[in-house]
Design an enzyme around this catalytic site. Structure first.
Site, PDB file in Angstrom:
ATOM      1  N   SER A 182       0.853  -1.188   0.000  1.00  0.00           N
ATOM      2  CA  SER A 182       0.000   0.000   0.000  1.00  0.00           C
ATOM      3  C   SER A 182       0.883   1.230   0.000  1.00  0.00           C
ATOM      4  O   SER A 182       2.016   1.203   0.514  1.00  0.00           O
ATOM      5  CB  SER A 182      -0.895   0.011   1.238  1.00  0.00           C
ATOM      6  OG  SER A 182      -1.568   1.253   1.369  1.00  0.00           O
TER       7      SER A 182
ATOM      8  N   TYR B  73      -1.099  -0.673  10.159  1.00  0.00           N
ATOM      9  CA  TYR B  73      -1.289  -1.044   8.760  1.00  0.00           C
ATOM     10  C   TYR B  73      -0.085  -0.571   7.948  1.00  0.00           C
ATOM     11  O   TYR B  73       0.488  -1.321   7.146  1.00  0.00           O
ATOM     12  CB  TYR B  73      -2.580  -0.421   8.222  1.00  0.00           C
ATOM     13  CG  TYR B  73      -2.901  -0.814   6.795  1.00  0.00           C
ATOM     14  CD1 TYR B  73      -3.438  -2.069   6.520  1.00  0.00           C
ATOM     15  CD2 TYR B  73      -2.668   0.060   5.734  1.00  0.00           C
ATOM     16  CE1 TYR B  73      -3.732  -2.446   5.210  1.00  0.00           C
ATOM     17  CE2 TYR B  73      -2.970  -0.300   4.429  1.00  0.00           C
ATOM     18  CZ  TYR B  73      -3.500  -1.555   4.176  1.00  0.00           C
ATOM     19  OH  TYR B  73      -3.786  -1.927   2.875  1.00  0.00           O
TER      20      TYR B  73
END
Length: 257
Positions: free
Chosen positions: A144, A154
């Site tokens: 990401s 994350y």
């Protein structure tokens, strides 16, 4: 897409929806057989049948929860099956946590880290042996753009995946293995809906289409790039993140619907 001249088998995790579904579709459109891995057996079977019908390829279904050790072992066994070699691995399965680190259960954080980092590492390890013996292979780790930003655990998990992919591409490219971390920004999939996140916190210009992310990611992997950042807008974001204050790059706060 024009079918490729070299047909191989691609194993895609998280293949029942979102980017995983699109990776499976585009790889099938190129003429590759696919092994579809996800928790939802019914959706996998539906996807497999659609791909067989549309593209005339072989589609296997392997239901698995990749936070469960026994299920991960089943996928490892499939990747290590020399009689049915897998030439392309797409580590796409992922989950998101809506709340801040201190508000989440430690067990949820462990599952989150295991899925994004540990499982991707284990499946890559399983796939590599056969690829090295055959003198070629492709591995795509879906990371990401958050890997380059301060966005909690994350970001931390995806940063590990980017670093791992960079190293693996450098270590194995001379032996025919191409390893790429694909790093999309906000993308129209079910991912944020499953989190329960209010997607309106991100402006409309920040959202990408899944087909574009996958198309650019596959092309960059084919070229041997270690990191793929789809779209000029997110390439600019990553470049800015290298020089801008951390607080500026934290992005919008997540909030529930």
């Amino acid at each position: 897409m024009t079918p490729t001249t070299s047909r191989t088998t691609a194993l895609v995790t998280g293949a029942s929806a979102g980017l995983g579904h699109e990776f499976a579709r585009q790889l099938a459109a190129q003429g590759h057989d696919v092994v579809l891995v996800a928790r939802n057996a019914a959706r996998l079977a539906e996807t497999a049948e659609d791909l067989r019908r549309r593209y005339g390829i072989t589609a296997e279904v392997l239901p698995a929860d990749l936070t469960d050790e026994d299920d991960v072992a089943a996928v490892v066994e499939r990747l290590e099956d020399s009689a049915r070699p897998v030439g392309i691995l797409v580590n796409n399965a992922g989950i998101g946590l809506l709340h801040n680190f201190d508000e989440n259960q430690a067990s949820d954080e462990k599952k989150h880290l295991r899925l994004h980092a540990e499982t991707s590492m284990v499946l890559t390890h399983a796939a590599l042996k056969g690829m090295l013996e055959r003198g070629g292979g492709r591995i795509i780790n879906v990371a990401s753009v958050a890997a380059f930003l301060p966005r909690g655990t994350y970001s931390a998990a995806k940063a590990w995946l980017v670093s791992f992919s960079r190293w693996a591409n450098l270590a194995y490219r001379n032996r025919g293995i191409k390893v790429t971390a694909v790093c999309p920004g906000f993308t129209h999939t079910e991912f944020h809906d499953r989190m329960g996140m209010d997607k309106s916190v991100a402006p409309s210009w920040t959202w990408l289409r899944a087909d574009r992310v996958v198309r650019e990611g596959l092309a960059d992997n084919e070229r041997g790039k270690a990191v793929s950042i789809p779209s000029k807008r997110y390439k600019a974001v990553v470049a800015l993140a290298k020089v801008a204050p951390t607080r500026l790059m934290a992005g919008p706060a997540r909030k529930p619907k």
